[in-house]
Design an enzyme around this catalytic site. Sequence first.
Site, short mmCIF file in Angstrom:
data_model
loop_
_atom_site.label_atom_id
_atom_site.label_comp_id
_atom_site.label_asym_id
_atom_site.label_seq_id
_atom_site.Cartn_x
_atom_site.Cartn_y
_atom_site.Cartn_z
N GLY A 177 -6.54 -9.75 -2.29
CA GLY A 177 -6.34 -10.13 -3.46
C GLY A 177 -8.18 -10.75 -3.76
N GLU A 226 0.77 -1.43 0.05
CA GLU A 226 0.10 -0.23 -0.22
C GLU A 226 1.38 0.64 0.16
OE1 GLU A 226 -3.43 0.32 0.47
OE2 GLU A 226 -3.57 -2.02 1.08
N LYS A 256 -5.88 -10.21 12.92
CA LYS A 256 -5.92 -11.54 12.25
C LYS A 256 -5.57 -12.52 13.41
CE LYS A 256 -5.07 -10.22 7.36
NZ LYS A 256 -4.15 -10.16 6.50
N1 HSE Z 1 -2.90 -6.49 3.95
C1 HSE Z 1 -2.87 -7.64 3.99
C2 HSE Z 1 -1.61 -8.70 3.68
C3 HSE Z 1 -3.71 -7.92 3.06
O1 HSE Z 1 -0.85 -7.48 2.95
O2 HSE Z 1 -1.49 -9.43 3.82
C4 HSE Z 1 -5.82 -8.36 3.43
O3 HSE Z 1 -5.67 -8.33 4.70
#
Ligand code: HSE
Length: 432
Positions: free
Chosen positions: A303, A190, A205
Amino acid sequence: METIEIGLLGLGVVGSGAVRTLEENREAIERKVGARVRIKRIAVRDTKKPRMVDVDPALLTDDVGAVLDDPGIRIVCELIGGVHPAREYVLRAIENGKSVVSANKELIAKDGHEPMHRASEQGVDFMFEGSVGGGIPIIQAMKSALAGNRITEVKGIVNGTTNYILSRMTEEGAELADVLRDAQASGYAEADPTNDVEGYDAQYKIAILSSIAFTSRVDTTKVYTEGITRVTAHDIEHAREMGYVIKLLAIGKSAGEDAIQVRVHPALVREGQPLASTLGPFNAILLRGHAVGDVLFYGQGAGMMPTGSAVVGDIMDVCRNILHGSTGRIACTCFQNKRLLPIETVVTRYYIRMYVSDRPGSIAAIAGVFGRHNVSIASVRANAPGSVDAHDTAEAIWVTHNVLEADIRSALAELQTIPEVRSVENWLRVEE
Ligand code: HSE
């Protein structure tokens, strides 16, 4: 055949993946469910914005009420992310008797308790498979197929961005800043990579996974979280020479009846282990249950289509529950409030890299400090002075046996004060 109408909040990457999955496999999806599944409205901030999927413009609205308050809509998919206003929208949908499918890891990790309990009271479903591991079906697996297990450990690589960066640093011997810049340019990271690089995405997570695995609330503010910014190409090279790779791990472990350890940090992982072999943007999650033993989940953790797959799986499950009058069947399983142990209580092995004075007795003096702090050394390598600029300085790499983190911390604090240590450059945990 009955028709079940659904409404979407958000049509970004995940929403587009869900719409496309529904469109591409509509016939089979509807036959499996036993009902027509139709998107009735999609609430977006800007109805004119170009979209990643073709949708009938008449479905788009900038009024969330057109989704949340439409009595015909039975399932609301919250795919906007962030805690506010997503939380308020989710609660409003539930109060209106709708089931909710969400992929919002931050909301669920920080504040999932309330929507789950409201959903139970209302007898509707609240499902969130897409919130962890993209297309990897880990949440439903823990809640259904593996539900009979006492889970003692859930750990893995749950952030694709940092795994991609570390994989490239390993392959190319490059530094983080260079790989990150390139990853941003090619869309792998990002524009603001803080959430990924500093470990917050992985924190959300592992908080979700641990709360399900250990049937307990998990307060995200108590999850020890360290990102990858301290990992250098030099550490990766030393790790490689010793047969390890460096990964950002998210770890949840049961610690007796009423306590758990939940943490996110980079760690050395032995080459050849499944987590060490998880490369690029892939995720892998290893789970240990008392009955099933070890189970490994591997796949695309992010994705459009993988996460869309998870969202559609949830939609289909809710549809089946609606058709059989059994929504609210799987309630919140956090019926305990276990203590989250502080990082100082972790017992593991450590890798420590330091610059030391290259004189007789230096290594012995440092080993003495480790010994006084109960830190048992498994190996030490002191490199030739040519590996550093100053002619009387050597680089020493220590690997410990299993030791208490509090002891490592106190040893390192003392080591920074003795003349034999020029600097402690880095230290990382080793996850065997
Ligand atoms: N930003 C997360 C990653 C993806 O790089 O795994 C979305 O959960």
